[in-house]
Write a protein that holds these residues in place. Structure first.
Motif, PDB file in Angstrom:
ATOM      1  N   MET A   1       0.853  -1.171   0.000  1.00 50.70           N
ATOM      2  CA  MET A   1       0.000   0.000   0.000  1.00 50.70           C
ATOM      3  C   MET A   1       0.900   1.235   0.000  1.00 50.70           C
ATOM      4  SD  MET A   1      -3.016   1.019   2.713  1.00 50.70           S
ATOM      5  CE  MET A   1      -4.430   0.320   1.912  1.00 50.70           C
ATOM      6  N   SER A   2       0.595   2.177  -0.858  1.00 48.90           N
ATOM      7  CA  SER A   2       1.402   3.391  -0.955  1.00 48.90           C
ATOM      8  C   SER A   2       0.923   4.428   0.054  1.00 48.90           C
ATOM      9  CB  SER A   2       1.299   3.976  -2.367  1.00 48.90           C
ATOM     10  OG  SER A   2       0.013   4.533  -2.569  1.00 48.90           O
ATOM     11  N   VAL A   3       1.728   5.445   0.247  1.00 47.49           N
ATOM     12  CA  VAL A   3       1.361   6.523   1.153  1.00 47.49           C
ATOM     13  C   VAL A   3       0.108   7.232   0.645  1.00 47.49           C
ATOM     14  CG1 VAL A   3       2.111   8.737   2.118  1.00 47.49           C
ATOM     15  CG2 VAL A   3       3.724   6.843   1.982  1.00 47.49           C
ATOM     16  N   VAL A   4       0.011   7.396  -0.642  1.00 50.23           N
ATOM     17  CA  VAL A   4      -1.178   8.032  -1.223  1.00 50.23           C
ATOM     18  C   VAL A   4      -2.419   7.214  -0.890  1.00 50.23           C
ATOM     19  CG1 VAL A   4      -2.313   8.670  -3.391  1.00 50.23           C
ATOM     20  CG2 VAL A   4       0.112   9.183  -3.062  1.00 50.23           C
ATOM     21  N   GLU A   5      -2.329   5.897  -1.029  1.00 43.95           N
ATOM     22  CA  GLU A   5      -3.476   5.031  -0.713  1.00 43.95           C
ATOM     23  C   GLU A   5      -3.821   5.106   0.773  1.00 43.95           C
ATOM     24  OE1 GLU A   5      -3.068   1.440  -3.946  1.00 43.95           O
ATOM     25  OE2 GLU A   5      -1.591   1.531  -2.332  1.00 43.95           O
ATOM     26  N   ILE A   6      -2.805   5.168   1.602  1.00 46.32           N
ATOM     27  CA  ILE A   6      -3.044   5.268   3.048  1.00 46.32           C
ATOM     28  C   ILE A   6      -3.753   6.580   3.362  1.00 46.32           C
ATOM     29  CG2 ILE A   6      -1.918   5.506   5.303  1.00 46.32           C
ATOM     30  CD1 ILE A   6       0.247   3.549   4.200  1.00 46.32           C
ATOM     31  N   LYS A   7      -3.280   7.671   2.762  1.00 49.09           N
ATOM     32  CA  LYS A   7      -3.918   8.969   2.990  1.00 49.09           C
ATOM     33  C   LYS A   7      -5.380   8.951   2.551  1.00 49.09           C
ATOM     34  CE  LYS A   7       0.166  11.925   2.691  1.00 49.09           C
ATOM     35  NZ  LYS A   7       0.832  12.999   1.918  1.00 49.09           N
ATOM     36  N   GLU A   8      -5.650   8.335   1.424  1.00 47.47           N
ATOM     37  CA  GLU A   8      -7.032   8.233   0.941  1.00 47.47           C
ATOM     38  C   GLU A   8      -7.885   7.419   1.908  1.00 47.47           C
ATOM     39  OE1 GLU A   8      -6.799   6.674  -3.032  1.00 47.47           O
ATOM     40  OE2 GLU A   8      -5.959   8.536  -3.833  1.00 47.47           O
ATOM     41  N   ALA A   9      -7.333   6.316   2.390  1.00 46.33           N
ATOM     42  CA  ALA A   9      -8.072   5.460   3.323  1.00 46.33           C
ATOM     43  C   ALA A   9      -8.328   6.194   4.643  1.00 46.33           C
ATOM     44  CB  ALA A   9      -7.307   4.166   3.569  1.00 46.33           C
ATOM     45  N   VAL A  10      -7.336   6.929   5.109  1.00 46.80           N
ATOM     46  CA  VAL A  10      -7.493   7.683   6.359  1.00 46.80           C
ATOM     47  C   VAL A  10      -8.601   8.718   6.208  1.00 46.80           C
ATOM     48  CG1 VAL A  10      -6.362   9.377   7.870  1.00 46.80           C
ATOM     49  CG2 VAL A  10      -5.157   7.291   7.220  1.00 46.80           C
ATOM     50  N   GLY A  11      -8.696   9.325   5.049  1.00 46.38           N
ATOM     51  CA  GLY A  11      -9.737  10.308   4.794  1.00 46.38           C
ATOM     52  C   GLY A  11     -11.141   9.732   4.867  1.00 46.38           C
ATOM     53  N   LYS A  12     -11.267   8.440   4.751  1.00 53.27           N
ATOM     54  CA  LYS A  12     -12.573   7.779   4.793  1.00 53.27           C
ATOM     55  C   LYS A  12     -12.938   7.222   6.174  1.00 53.27           C
ATOM     56  CE  LYS A  12     -12.069   6.465  -0.035  1.00 53.27           C
ATOM     57  NZ  LYS A  12     -11.842   5.365  -0.976  1.00 53.27           N
ATOM     58  N   LEU A  13     -12.054   7.379   7.146  1.00 52.45           N
ATOM     59  CA  LEU A  13     -12.302   6.831   8.481  1.00 52.45           C
ATOM     60  C   LEU A  13     -13.309   7.658   9.247  1.00 52.45           C
ATOM     61  CD1 LEU A  13      -8.629   6.051   9.623  1.00 52.45           C
ATOM     62  CD2 LEU A  13     -10.325   4.430   8.766  1.00 52.45           C
ATOM     63  N   SER A  15     -14.659   9.243  12.894  1.00 48.87           N
ATOM     64  CA  SER A  15     -13.922   9.924  13.967  1.00 48.87           C
ATOM     65  C   SER A  15     -13.326   8.924  14.951  1.00 48.87           C
ATOM     66  CB  SER A  15     -14.842  10.895  14.709  1.00 48.87           C
ATOM     67  OG  SER A  15     -15.246  11.929  13.853  1.00 48.87           O
ATOM     68  N   ALA A  16     -14.100   7.908  15.298  1.00 46.11           N
ATOM     69  CA  ALA A  16     -13.625   6.895  16.251  1.00 46.11           C
ATOM     70  C   ALA A  16     -12.457   6.101  15.663  1.00 46.11           C
ATOM     71  CB  ALA A  16     -14.763   5.962  16.638  1.00 46.11           C
ATOM     72  N   GLU A  17     -12.570   5.739  14.389  1.00 48.33           N
ATOM     73  CA  GLU A  17     -11.486   4.991  13.739  1.00 48.33           C
ATOM     74  C   GLU A  17     -10.231   5.854  13.618  1.00 48.33           C
ATOM     75  OE1 GLU A  17     -13.950   2.025  10.760  1.00 48.33           O
ATOM     76  OE2 GLU A  17     -13.725   4.148  10.209  1.00 48.33           O
ATOM     77  N   LEU A  18     -10.403   7.124  13.316  1.00 50.58           N
ATOM     78  CA  LEU A  18      -9.273   8.035  13.213  1.00 50.58           C
ATOM     79  C   LEU A  18      -8.576   8.183  14.560  1.00 50.58           C
ATOM     80  CD1 LEU A  18      -7.613   9.939  11.471  1.00 50.58           C
ATOM     81  CD2 LEU A  18      -9.276  11.733  11.965  1.00 50.58           C
ATOM     82  N   ALA A  19      -9.351   8.299  15.621  1.00 48.42           N
ATOM     83  CA  ALA A  19      -8.776   8.400  16.967  1.00 48.42           C
ATOM     84  C   ALA A  19      -7.996   7.137  17.315  1.00 48.42           C
ATOM     85  CB  ALA A  19      -9.876   8.649  17.995  1.00 48.42           C
ATOM     86  N   GLU A  20      -8.548   5.988  16.983  1.00 47.27           N
ATOM     87  CA  GLU A  20      -7.864   4.717  17.256  1.00 47.27           C
ATOM     88  C   GLU A  20      -6.563   4.623  16.461  1.00 47.27           C
ATOM     89  OE1 GLU A  20      -8.661  -0.099  16.860  1.00 47.27           O
ATOM     90  OE2 GLU A  20     -10.343   1.283  16.656  1.00 47.27           O
TER      91      GLU A  20
END
Length: 67
Positions: A1-13, A15-20
């Motif tokens: 997984m690339s950094v770009v893909e990770i950033k995209e996935a993080v954008g879809k989390l 609030s609770a998932e982002l905090a975790e």
């Protein structure tokens, strides 16, 4: 997984998932920081001489004020 893909996935989390995820990353960063500090002050580390100087001053009765 690339950094770009990770950033995209993080954008879809949620609030609770982002905090975790943030807590998880903070733990990893803290462990890495601790390992770097330990290595720096270990015998032969880049700051080992500082520890030796502090110990010598303390043993000679020359403590320094930290303020």
């Amino acid at each position: 997984m690339s950094v770009v893909e990770i950033k995209e996935a993080v954008g879809k989390l949620s609030s609770a998932e982002l905090a975790e995820g943030s807590a998880y990353i903070a733990k990893i960063e803290a462990k890495e920081w601790d390992a770097k500090i330990d290595a720096d002050f270990a015998p032969g580390g880049r700051l080992a001489s500082v520890i030796e100087e502090v110990r010598a001053d303390y043993q000679a009765g020359r403590p320094r004020d930290l303020a």
